[in-house]
Design a protein around this motif. Structure first.
Motif, PDB file in Angstrom:
ATOM      1  N   GLY A   1       0.832  -1.193   0.000  1.00 48.47           N
ATOM      2  CA  GLY A   1       0.000   0.000   0.000  1.00 48.47           C
ATOM      3  C   GLY A   1       0.866   1.242   0.000  1.00 48.47           C
ATOM      4  O   GLY A   1       2.055   1.186   0.340  1.00 48.47           O
ATOM      5  N   PRO A   2       0.293   2.400  -0.377  1.00 49.70           N
ATOM      6  CA  PRO A   2       1.078   3.633  -0.402  1.00 49.70           C
ATOM      7  C   PRO A   2       1.328   4.167   0.998  1.00 49.70           C
ATOM      8  O   PRO A   2       0.626   3.809   1.957  1.00 49.70           O
ATOM      9  N   THR A   3       2.310   5.020   1.111  1.00 50.51           N
ATOM     10  CA  THR A   3       2.490   5.727   2.373  1.00 50.51           C
ATOM     11  C   THR A   3       1.446   6.838   2.474  1.00 50.51           C
ATOM     12  O   THR A   3       0.833   7.245   1.481  1.00 50.51           O
ATOM     13  N   LEU A   4       1.252   7.339   3.668  1.00 48.65           N
ATOM     14  CA  LEU A   4       0.336   8.469   3.858  1.00 48.65           C
ATOM     15  C   LEU A   4       0.820   9.672   3.052  1.00 48.65           C
ATOM     16  O   LEU A   4       0.009  10.396   2.461  1.00 48.65           O
ATOM     17  N   ALA A   5       2.126   9.871   2.980  1.00 49.79           N
ATOM     18  CA  ALA A   5       2.677  10.985   2.206  1.00 49.79           C
ATOM     19  C   ALA A   5       2.316  10.841   0.730  1.00 49.79           C
ATOM     20  O   ALA A   5       1.924  11.818   0.074  1.00 49.79           O
ATOM     21  N   GLU A   6       2.439   9.631   0.190  1.00 47.27           N
ATOM     22  CA  GLU A   6       2.115   9.399  -1.221  1.00 47.27           C
ATOM     23  C   GLU A   6       0.625   9.582  -1.477  1.00 47.27           C
ATOM     24  O   GLU A   6       0.215  10.162  -2.495  1.00 47.27           O
ATOM     25  N   ALA A   7      -0.207   9.089  -0.556  1.00 51.82           N
ATOM     26  CA  ALA A   7      -1.655   9.185  -0.738  1.00 51.82           C
ATOM     27  C   ALA A   7      -2.121  10.630  -0.752  1.00 51.82           C
ATOM     28  O   ALA A   7      -2.952  11.028  -1.577  1.00 51.82           O
ATOM     29  N   VAL A   8      -1.582  11.452   0.140  1.00 52.26           N
ATOM     30  CA  VAL A   8      -1.973  12.861   0.190  1.00 52.26           C
ATOM     31  C   VAL A   8      -1.414  13.605  -1.014  1.00 52.26           C
ATOM     32  O   VAL A   8      -2.066  14.493  -1.576  1.00 52.26           O
ATOM     33  N   SER A   9      -0.210  13.235  -1.439  1.00 52.45           N
ATOM     34  CA  SER A   9       0.400  13.893  -2.595  1.00 52.45           C
ATOM     35  C   SER A   9      -0.406  13.654  -3.864  1.00 52.45           C
ATOM     36  O   SER A   9      -0.565  14.565  -4.694  1.00 52.45           O
ATOM     37  N   THR A  10      -0.928  12.448  -4.029  1.00 53.44           N
ATOM     38  CA  THR A  10      -1.659  12.121  -5.260  1.00 53.44           C
ATOM     39  C   THR A  10      -3.156  12.392  -5.159  1.00 53.44           C
ATOM     40  O   THR A  10      -3.791  12.755  -6.148  1.00 53.44           O
ATOM     41  N   GLY A  11      -3.724  12.237  -3.980  1.00 54.01           N
ATOM     42  CA  GLY A  11      -5.179  12.367  -3.836  1.00 54.01           C
ATOM     43  C   GLY A  11      -5.660  13.540  -3.025  1.00 54.01           C
ATOM     44  O   GLY A  11      -6.865  13.752  -2.890  1.00 54.01           O
ATOM     45  N   GLY A  12      -4.724  14.309  -2.469  1.00 51.23           N
ATOM     46  CA  GLY A  12      -5.118  15.458  -1.666  1.00 51.23           C
ATOM     47  C   GLY A  12      -5.403  15.076  -0.219  1.00 51.23           C
ATOM     48  O   GLY A  12      -5.303  13.901   0.167  1.00 51.23           O
ATOM     49  N   PRO A  13      -5.748  16.058   0.619  1.00 49.39           N
ATOM     50  CA  PRO A  13      -6.032  15.791   2.033  1.00 49.39           C
ATOM     51  C   PRO A  13      -7.121  14.736   2.204  1.00 49.39           C
ATOM     52  O   PRO A  13      -8.024  14.603   1.372  1.00 49.39           O
ATOM     53  N   LEU A  14      -7.056  14.012   3.290  1.00 52.05           N
ATOM     54  CA  LEU A  14      -8.039  12.971   3.555  1.00 52.05           C
ATOM     55  C   LEU A  14      -9.379  13.577   3.961  1.00 52.05           C
ATOM     56  O   LEU A  14      -9.429  14.632   4.591  1.00 52.05           O
ATOM     57  N   GLY A  15     -10.450  12.886   3.606  1.00 56.52           N
ATOM     58  CA  GLY A  15     -11.768  13.282   4.078  1.00 56.52           C
ATOM     59  C   GLY A  15     -11.923  12.989   5.558  1.00 56.52           C
ATOM     60  O   GLY A  15     -11.093  12.306   6.177  1.00 56.52           O
ATOM     61  N   ALA A  16     -13.004  13.474   6.146  1.00 57.05           N
ATOM     62  CA  ALA A  16     -13.181  13.401   7.595  1.00 57.05           C
ATOM     63  C   ALA A  16     -13.098  11.980   8.133  1.00 57.05           C
ATOM     64  O   ALA A  16     -12.391  11.710   9.113  1.00 57.05           O
ATOM     65  N   ALA A  17     -13.821  11.046   7.522  1.00 55.55           N
ATOM     66  CA  ALA A  17     -13.839   9.675   8.036  1.00 55.55           C
ATOM     67  C   ALA A  17     -12.464   9.023   7.927  1.00 55.55           C
ATOM     68  O   ALA A  17     -11.996   8.372   8.878  1.00 55.55           O
ATOM     69  N   ASP A  18     -11.801   9.177   6.777  1.00 57.40           N
ATOM     70  CA  ASP A  18     -10.472   8.601   6.601  1.00 57.40           C
ATOM     71  C   ASP A  18      -9.464   9.248   7.545  1.00 57.40           C
ATOM     72  O   ASP A  18      -8.563   8.565   8.068  1.00 57.40           O
ATOM     73  N   LEU A  19      -9.604  10.537   7.758  1.00 54.15           N
ATOM     74  CA  LEU A  19      -8.697  11.234   8.670  1.00 54.15           C
ATOM     75  C   LEU A  19      -8.828  10.679  10.082  1.00 54.15           C
ATOM     76  O   LEU A  19      -7.822  10.431  10.761  1.00 54.15           O
ATOM     77  N   GLU A  20     -10.063  10.484  10.536  1.00 50.88           N
ATOM     78  CA  GLU A  20     -10.271   9.923  11.873  1.00 50.88           C
ATOM     79  C   GLU A  20      -9.696   8.510  11.956  1.00 50.88           C
ATOM     80  O   GLU A  20      -9.103   8.120  12.960  1.00 50.88           O
ATOM     81  N   ARG A  21      -9.871   7.732  10.873  1.00 53.89           N
ATOM     82  CA  ARG A  21      -9.368   6.367  10.851  1.00 53.89           C
ATOM     83  C   ARG A  21      -7.844   6.358  11.015  1.00 53.89           C
ATOM     84  O   ARG A  21      -7.290   5.577  11.788  1.00 53.89           O
TER      85      ARG A  21
ATOM     86  N   THR B   1      -4.814  18.532   5.909  1.00 51.81           N
ATOM     87  CA  THR B   1      -4.643  19.777   5.144  1.00 51.81           C
ATOM     88  C   THR B   1      -3.766  19.614   3.930  1.00 51.81           C
ATOM     89  O   THR B   1      -3.821  20.463   3.010  1.00 51.81           O
ATOM     90  N   GLY B   2      -2.913  18.595   3.912  1.00 51.69           N
ATOM     91  CA  GLY B   2      -1.974  18.429   2.817  1.00 51.69           C
ATOM     92  C   GLY B   2      -0.692  19.220   2.998  1.00 51.69           C
ATOM     93  O   GLY B   2       0.171  19.217   2.110  1.00 51.69           O
ATOM     94  N   HIS B   3      -0.528  19.849   4.170  1.00 52.92           N
ATOM     95  CA  HIS B   3       0.666  20.655   4.423  1.00 52.92           C
ATOM     96  C   HIS B   3       1.272  20.289   5.774  1.00 52.92           C
ATOM     97  O   HIS B   3       0.536  19.975   6.710  1.00 52.92           O
TER      98      HIS B   3
END
Length: 217
Positions: free
Chosen positions: A97-117, A207-209
């Motif tokens: 699976g991708p790293t969190l850094a890769e996922a945010v870089s390609t897909g943007g900040p996580l939505g609320a549910a994924d962020l809580e997860r 936030t992606g930052h």
């Protein structure tokens, strides 16, 4: 996975090396297979770091402690090899699976549910790591893998034992954007530093930052 380069090993203590997963300050991570065919990640420590006697001793100690970390939200430590005439390496389960850094870089900040997860899963991983007597000291988005079974924190077994820049002095350890003040000052480090980094990681995921911007350290 990248192809092996000239000089890369094809076999390490019975593990077949099939490709490169990455390379960092402390060493190279390979994709390997056990004799039974299971995919694993093999991190081989750089030769110059491995030549430091204090590191070798801490490598053995921390690898032993790392085996006691709960497996449910980390990459399980399967093996630690410390040959007398070669570079030590650790073997963990391979997380596809991708790293969190890769996922945010390609897909943007996580939505609320994924962020809580992610926030809850990483907090649970830190609880397990601290319960085993370890301090991660380099928790960051690239050290969180998003597997199909949920987020996994990686690089906890050696992060306390060695820093890619100052192994011998055992002083500044971590990534500046996520480091607690006591890490910057090279003061005594406790599990509180990981909680600080967890807060920064959640800010990044939402936030992606990075929490304090992306300027020079």
């Amino acid at each position: 996975m990248a192809a092996l380069r000239p000089g890369d090993p094809s076999e390490l203590a019975g593990y077949r090396v099939v490709g490169r997963l990455g390379e960092g300050g402390m060493g190279t991570v390979y994709l390997g297979r056990t004799p039974e065919g299971r995919l694993v990640a093999i991190k081989v420590i750089r030769a110059d770091i491995a030549a430091v006697p204090a590191f070798r001793a801490r490598f053995r100690r921390e690898a032993e402690v790392g085996r006691r970390v709960a497996r449910f939200c980390t990459a399980e430590l399967l093996d630690a090899v410390d040959p007398p005439d070669g570079q030590p390496f650790i073997v963990t389960e391979f997380i596809d699976g991708p790293t969190l850094a890769e996922a945010v870089s390609t897909g943007g900040p996580l939505g609320a549910a994924d962020l809580e997860r992610v926030a809850v899963s990483v907090a649970a991983a830190l609880t397990a790591i601290h319960g085993a007597g370890l301090v991660h000291r380099d928790l960051k988005p690239s050290n969180v893998l998003l597997s199909s079974f949920g987020p996994r924190v990686i690089d906890f077994g050696i992060a306390y034992a060695a820093d890619s820049t100052r192994v011998t002095q055992d002083s500044i350890v971590g990534t500046p954007a996520f480091m607690a003040p006591e890490q910057i000052r090279a003061d005594g480090i406790t599990s509180a530093a990981d909680i600080w980094a967890w807060g920064g990681l959640v800010v990044f995921a939402g936030t992606g930052h990075p929490p304090f911007g992306a300027g020079p350290a």
